[in-house]
Design an enzyme around this catalytic site. Structure first.
Site, PDB file in Angstrom:
ATOM      1  N   ARG A 195       0.603  -1.096   0.009  1.00  0.00           N
ATOM      2  CA  ARG A 195      -0.035   0.141   0.074  1.00  0.00           C
ATOM      3  C   ARG A 195       0.932   1.244   0.083  1.00  0.00           C
ATOM      4  O   ARG A 195       0.437   2.236  -0.402  1.00  0.00           O
ATOM      5  CB  ARG A 195      -0.914  -0.232   1.142  1.00  0.00           C
ATOM      6  CG  ARG A 195      -2.274  -0.821   0.706  1.00  0.00           C
ATOM      7  CD  ARG A 195      -2.949  -1.322   2.036  1.00  0.00           C
ATOM      8  NE  ARG A 195      -2.287  -2.750   2.585  1.00  0.00           N
ATOM      9  CZ  ARG A 195      -2.230  -2.889   3.738  1.00  0.00           C
ATOM     10  NH1 ARG A 195      -2.829  -2.066   4.646  1.00  0.00           N
ATOM     11  NH2 ARG A 195      -1.657  -3.871   4.085  1.00  0.00           N
ATOM     12  N   GLU A 201       5.615 -10.356  15.487  1.00  0.00           N
ATOM     13  CA  GLU A 201       5.154 -10.932  16.839  1.00  0.00           C
ATOM     14  C   GLU A 201       5.627 -12.515  16.896  1.00  0.00           C
ATOM     15  O   GLU A 201       6.140 -13.165  17.843  1.00  0.00           O
ATOM     16  CB  GLU A 201       3.621 -10.947  17.038  1.00  0.00           C
ATOM     17  CG  GLU A 201       3.280 -11.055  18.213  1.00  0.00           C
ATOM     18  CD  GLU A 201       1.697 -10.899  18.339  1.00  0.00           C
ATOM     19  OE1 GLU A 201       1.327 -11.195  19.462  1.00  0.00           O
ATOM     20  OE2 GLU A 201       1.275 -10.296  17.474  1.00  0.00           O
TER      21      GLU A 201
END
Ligand code: AMP
Length: 172
Positions: free
Chosen positions: A59, A96
């Site tokens: 994006r 993560e």
């Protein structure tokens, strides 16, 4: 002035449970919102010397191309591993769970160039920090970063210390 925040859609539990995904496709398809977002993102850098805009896949490409055009400069993609065809530098960063790697073409930035780094959203900051490192390893100077959205509660800007950061929409 358009309320840009109202054009962004929350998609709950995407791409995995517990994540609220900020979907900007609803902003992009809105003629006025898209134009206003691009112009507001470019605004603080219009009077500065910008030698190139680095956009982060994917994006960041949509906004980065527009910013490069508005700031009268060129565009450089930072892509996920294995997508760029010529010789690259790689930078790995922690997620993560596990790691991710981004790349830049070795000849995409020259020493001393002042580079603006762009993405749609600043979350934990890992992706943007990796893009900054790639530019710096090529001798470029990151003169600023621009994001449409910042998730303030993830404190991503701590990884981008001392760099000017321009954000249009905050979620706290
Ligand atoms: P980070 O490295 O954690 O700052 O993540 C930034 C990258 O992940 C950007 O390229 C974003 O497009 C994407 N991203 C992370 N969190 C979200 C979210 N909640 N909604 C939409 N995109 C996200």
């Amino acid at each position: 002035m358009i309320d840009l925040k109202s054009t962004i859609r929350d998609v709950v539990d995407f791409p995995q449970k517990g994540i609220v995904f900020k979907d900007i496709t609803t902003l992009l398809k809105d003629r006025e919102a898209f134009k206003e977002a691009a112009e507001l993102l470019a605004e603080p850098f219009r009077e500065e010397r910008v030698d190139g805009v680095v956009g982060i896949e994917s994006r960041g490409f949509i906004l980065g191309g527009l910013l490069a055009y508005l700031l009268n400069t060129g565009f450089v993609p930072v892509r996920k591993l294995g997508k760029l065809p010529a010789e690259t530098l790689k930078e790995e960063y922690a997620l993560e769970y596990g790691t991710n790697t981004v790349e830049i073409h070795k000849d995409a930035v020259s020493p001393g160039q002042r580079i603006l780094v762009v993405d749609d959203l600043l979350a934990t900051g890992g992706t943007a920090a990796a893009a900054v490192k790639l530019v710096q390893r090529l001798g470029g100077e990151v003169m600023g970063l621009a994001f449409l959205i910042e998730l303030d509660f993830l404190s991503g800007r701590n990884l981008l210390r001392d760099l000017p950061i321009h954000v249009l929409i905050h979620y706290s």
